[in-house]
Write a protein that holds these residues in place. Sequence first.
Motif, mmCIF file in Angstrom:
data_model
loop_
_atom_site.group_PDB
_atom_site.id
_atom_site.type_symbol
_atom_site.label_atom_id
_atom_site.label_comp_id
_atom_site.label_asym_id
_atom_site.label_seq_id
_atom_site.Cartn_x
_atom_site.Cartn_y
_atom_site.Cartn_z
ATOM 1 N N GLU A 174 20.354 8.109 -13.295
ATOM 2 C CA GLU A 174 19.895 7.171 -14.314
ATOM 3 C C GLU A 174 18.409 7.334 -14.584
ATOM 4 N N ARG B 184 27.335 2.855 -16.330
ATOM 5 C CA ARG B 184 27.411 3.089 -14.883
ATOM 6 C C ARG B 184 28.669 3.865 -14.496
ATOM 7 N N VAL C 128 27.717 7.405 -14.963
ATOM 8 C CA VAL C 128 26.808 7.787 -13.894
ATOM 9 C C VAL C 128 27.579 8.108 -12.614
#
Length: 587
Positions: free
Chosen positions: A428, A453, A456
């Motif tokens: 990130e 997320r 990620v």
Amino acid sequence: MKWTRERDRKPPYIRFFLGARKTGSTRELQPAMKRHRVKPPAGVKNSPHKLYHILIGGPEMSLDWRSINEKSVVGIITAVALGALAGSVVLLGAPQGARSQPPTGDAPADAIAEAQTPKEAPMERPEQKKTAHDLSDVFNPSNALPTSEALFDQQDRGQMLGFDFYRDPLGAMKPGMTFEDFFKAGVANKPKAMATQRKLLESRYNLEPKLDPAVKMSRGKPIAVGPTAKLPAGMKWEALDKLSPAEIRERDIFPYKALPHPAQGGGLGGQVFPKMEIKMFPRLERYDIEFDLPEAFLPEFPPAMFLQNRPELGDVSRGEVVSINNYYRLFKDILTPVQLDGLRLLVTPFPQEEFNPTNDRKTAQPSLGVTCLDCHTNGHTSGAFHINPDTRPEQRRMRLDTVSLRGLFNQHIHGSKRSLRSVEDFTEFEQRSAYFNGDEIHAIKKGMNILDRIQVTHMAQMQNMFDFPPAPKLTVTGKLDPAKATAGEIEGEKLFFGKAQCSTCHPAPTYLDNQMHDLHVERFLKNEAGDGPIKAFTLRGIKDSPPYLHDGRLLTLEDTVEFFNLVLELKLTPKEKTDLVDFMRQL
């Protein structure tokens, strides 16, 4: 035949190409081309076989295409597109082995470059032509009428004549500088910048590589042998070892000073890719500088790629650079859907400080950006470098060599300085600011990429699959197997875990302690500040990862041993240095 039945369900123009591709028959070519209004180019009207080979990319591709008129071009492109579609249908019924074969051709296609490069189109429609209005200076901001005539009596006639962050490129010396100003200056200064860097490198190193005749990297590239550092006239390594840090500093003879970025001043710096990589991906070329170290001192390209979820496969790269063009073909049967999606994101370009679509860039043409694996090629490294985002002012920043992602699953901190505690956080942060020199403001300007997320975690899961290369002489505890090691390697191992103190920061089995260490190199330096704490990196597979240290100042493992022999004041003998290198080559 099942193939025939499936073919017969296709439209006629698809069946035609399927038939031609399947049988090599050209009997239907002329009537089919006529039926679909595809006009053959001059010289092949009476040669259906030649036209067939032109369409499918066969051996008779020697036609002079300058003889084709405009309408013919449109027709042939249509035919080629249909042929390509037919080819994809044929592949659906091809054997598994045939489907996995890479496309043929002199150079692989680059889907990213294709996406960011506009195609020339003929001026056929009136709306395409530039009008007097299009070419007028009405768009010049200084010609904009004010909202009130009273502004004429105010400072600068109501205009903003100073720096405008969003408009002016990073490092602009005056407001209103254009991309053309930067481009011309960068191109003009490039020879001088690179000559200065070359002169510096030649003053410090012997850049003529000596290659080991036997020791190779994972895919066969010879290992460069050092030390390459140049000592003052008449000075020997043994004599240098006897001097104290204060004496070396006073005489200004430390052989391993920080390696600078060739264009750091003016807020430049940024990512620089090796020439061998730019040959494959020209979109990574900068107009202002180029890579400075010889290829012999860099990792393999392409490097081998190992997966800890499929260790029995060995190198899974199959000799290819993994990119958006081939990742799915290579890994759809090896990775999980989550890992495969993570790999997709790792080979997808995102805007970066020097590679972006704005005027504030260092590429001749606007760019979609760079991918994670442009630097971390095949989960390893291409040797690309940039400058660290963690320090200010500009002259205090340091060059950073791209670290390998091999064995990332065993790493607990990430980043040379930042000590980020998970690869998810690192991913990130890279997208939000580190790609942009630790500056989230520039990230917003050039294209901040806010990843979900879930994405990620997909990227992190894929990165955690990258494994170390095999080390056949090591046991499961990471130590040498005496039955396989040479006497020199065994002596080197004793030094590594003893007198040389290497294991203090690089303990077995991963040869990584997940700590940051400060070597206080400034003890030896007269006019340099030193580096402060730097994360220790794994030594597993280290022979595949030159150059060494965080900024790449150590071109070979021999240079690395000489550096630490001085910095840690080890007083190693020449034989001990050789044994230590022999051991590290087995990691």
